[in-house]
Design a protein around this motif. Sequence first.
Motif, short mmCIF file in Angstrom:
data_model
loop_
_atom_site.label_atom_id
_atom_site.label_comp_id
_atom_site.label_asym_id
_atom_site.label_seq_id
_atom_site.Cartn_x
_atom_site.Cartn_y
_atom_site.Cartn_z
N MET A 1 5.83 1.27 -12.08
CA MET A 1 6.44 1.94 -10.94
C MET A 1 5.48 1.93 -9.74
O MET A 1 4.29 2.08 -9.92
CB MET A 1 6.77 3.37 -11.32
N LYS A 2 6.03 1.73 -8.58
CA LYS A 2 5.18 1.67 -7.39
C LYS A 2 5.65 2.68 -6.36
O LYS A 2 6.85 2.75 -6.07
CB LYS A 2 5.28 0.27 -6.78
N VAL A 3 4.72 3.41 -5.83
CA VAL A 3 5.03 4.44 -4.84
C VAL A 3 4.47 3.99 -3.49
O VAL A 3 3.26 3.85 -3.33
CB VAL A 3 4.43 5.79 -5.26
N ILE A 4 5.37 3.73 -2.55
CA ILE A 4 4.98 3.13 -1.27
C ILE A 4 5.56 3.95 -0.10
O ILE A 4 6.72 4.33 -0.13
CB ILE A 4 5.49 1.67 -1.18
N ASP A 5 4.71 4.19 0.89
CA ASP A 5 5.18 4.77 2.16
C ASP A 5 5.68 3.59 3.00
O ASP A 5 4.89 2.74 3.42
CB ASP A 5 4.02 5.50 2.86
N LEU A 6 6.99 3.54 3.23
CA LEU A 6 7.60 2.36 3.86
C LEU A 6 7.67 2.40 5.38
O LEU A 6 8.24 1.50 5.99
CB LEU A 6 9.04 2.18 3.33
N ASP A 34 0.49 3.82 -4.07
CA ASP A 34 0.15 2.46 -4.51
C ASP A 34 0.08 1.49 -3.34
O ASP A 34 -0.50 0.41 -3.46
CB ASP A 34 1.20 1.96 -5.50
N GLY A 35 0.70 1.85 -2.24
CA GLY A 35 0.68 0.96 -1.08
C GLY A 35 1.32 1.61 0.12
O GLY A 35 1.96 2.66 0.01
N ASP A 58 -9.64 -2.36 -0.40
CA ASP A 58 -9.10 -2.60 -1.74
C ASP A 58 -7.80 -1.80 -1.93
O ASP A 58 -7.68 -0.97 -2.84
CB ASP A 58 -10.15 -2.21 -2.79
N PHE A 59 -6.85 -2.05 -1.06
CA PHE A 59 -5.61 -1.29 -1.09
C PHE A 59 -4.46 -2.23 -0.71
O PHE A 59 -4.62 -3.14 0.10
CB PHE A 59 -5.70 -0.13 -0.08
N THR A 60 -3.29 -2.00 -1.31
CA THR A 60 -2.14 -2.88 -1.07
C THR A 60 -1.44 -2.49 0.24
O THR A 60 -1.01 -1.35 0.40
CB THR A 60 -1.14 -2.79 -2.24
N LEU A 61 -1.35 -3.45 1.13
CA LEU A 61 -0.68 -3.23 2.42
C LEU A 61 0.49 -4.20 2.55
O LEU A 61 0.39 -5.37 2.18
CB LEU A 61 -1.65 -3.46 3.58
N PHE A 62 1.58 -3.69 3.10
CA PHE A 62 2.75 -4.52 3.38
C PHE A 62 2.96 -4.51 4.89
O PHE A 62 2.49 -3.62 5.59
CB PHE A 62 3.98 -3.96 2.67
N ARG A 63 3.72 -5.52 5.33
CA ARG A 63 4.01 -5.59 6.76
C ARG A 63 5.51 -5.48 6.99
O ARG A 63 6.30 -6.13 6.30
CB ARG A 63 3.60 -6.97 7.29
N GLY A 64 5.88 -4.66 7.96
CA GLY A 64 7.26 -4.61 8.41
C GLY A 64 7.22 -4.49 9.91
O GLY A 64 6.16 -4.66 10.53
N VAL A 65 8.35 -4.19 10.49
CA VAL A 65 8.39 -3.94 11.93
C VAL A 65 9.57 -3.02 12.21
O VAL A 65 10.56 -3.04 11.47
CB VAL A 65 8.48 -5.28 12.72
N CYS A 192 9.90 5.23 -4.24
CA CYS A 192 9.43 5.00 -5.60
C CYS A 192 10.22 3.83 -6.19
O CYS A 192 11.43 3.96 -6.42
CB CYS A 192 9.77 6.28 -6.36
N PHE A 193 9.57 2.68 -6.39
CA PHE A 193 10.26 1.48 -6.88
C PHE A 193 10.21 1.42 -8.40
O PHE A 193 9.21 1.80 -9.01
CB PHE A 193 9.60 0.23 -6.30
N GLU A 194 11.28 0.88 -8.98
CA GLU A 194 11.34 0.75 -10.45
C GLU A 194 10.37 -0.31 -10.94
O GLU A 194 9.85 -0.23 -12.04
CB GLU A 194 12.76 0.36 -10.88
N GLN A 195 10.17 -1.36 -10.13
CA GLN A 195 9.33 -2.47 -10.57
C GLN A 195 8.04 -2.50 -9.75
O GLN A 195 7.95 -1.85 -8.71
CB GLN A 195 10.07 -3.80 -10.43
N ASP A 196 7.08 -3.30 -10.21
CA ASP A 196 5.86 -3.50 -9.43
C ASP A 196 6.20 -4.33 -8.19
O ASP A 196 6.92 -5.30 -8.30
CB ASP A 196 4.82 -4.26 -10.26
N ILE A 197 5.63 -3.95 -7.08
CA ILE A 197 5.84 -4.70 -5.84
C ILE A 197 4.46 -5.13 -5.38
O ILE A 197 3.61 -4.28 -5.10
CB ILE A 197 6.46 -3.79 -4.74
#
Length: 228
Positions: A1-6, A34-35, A58-65, A192-197
């Motif tokens: 499970m992955k917890v991400i601030d989107l 988690d990211g 050492d942290f997972t970052l995603f990109r959006g806009v 909170c995602f069901e799968q790893d992202i």
Amino acid sequence: MKVIDLHTHTTPASGCSRLRPEDLIKRAKQLGLDGVCLTEHHASWDTYSIRQLALRYDFTLFRGVEITTREGDVLVYGPHTFGLPYEIQGIISAQRLQEMVVLRGGATVAAHPLRGCFLSRDGQESAEFHQKVRELSSRPVFRWVDGIEGLNGNTSNIQNQGALTICELLGLPATGGSDAHLVSDVGRYVTCFEQDITNDRELAHAIRQGTFKAIALEAWHRGVSSSA
Ligand SMILES: [Zn+2]
Ligand SMILES: [Zn+2]
């Protein structure tokens, strides 16, 4: 499970934010996320800078806009959508944005859709509230998104409650994001995602699939400690 601030904004990329990327990451790590996804206003992080930042901390970052459309703000996710802020001229419609995002294999979410509504103290349980939410659910923006931000950290409880109700009425998944502009905002609501992202492609795919839940971080922490 992955917890991400989107949904987050940093300075100087988002002019309205006072949150430095380093402070965002440090706070997110402290909170146990988690990211984090950086969703600047009409600007995308370049690949080099975001990788450097992720490696350094050492942290997972995603990109959006976050794109302002005629029908409201829309969050865009997906690796082939990063050029959109430079391609879009002026304010476009949510429909046009969705067409551009679909072509690029991305995903869209209506950001804080009821901000500005329910400014009087209408009770969340009142018949008027439910009637008004039903009316608001016919707003055009909802036709052109994959999900709705049901929990936004810079929006009142009743506005979030209305957004969550619209998700149920329309059968659209609800995301959670802090819309952080200050370090104290970070992680107030998360997804909170069901799968790893692990990358932006997987993130966009999961958003289109709707395999997640919007949650208040406090509630998540309570859940973690009660199941431990
Ligand atoms: Zn916005
Ligand atoms: Zn925002």
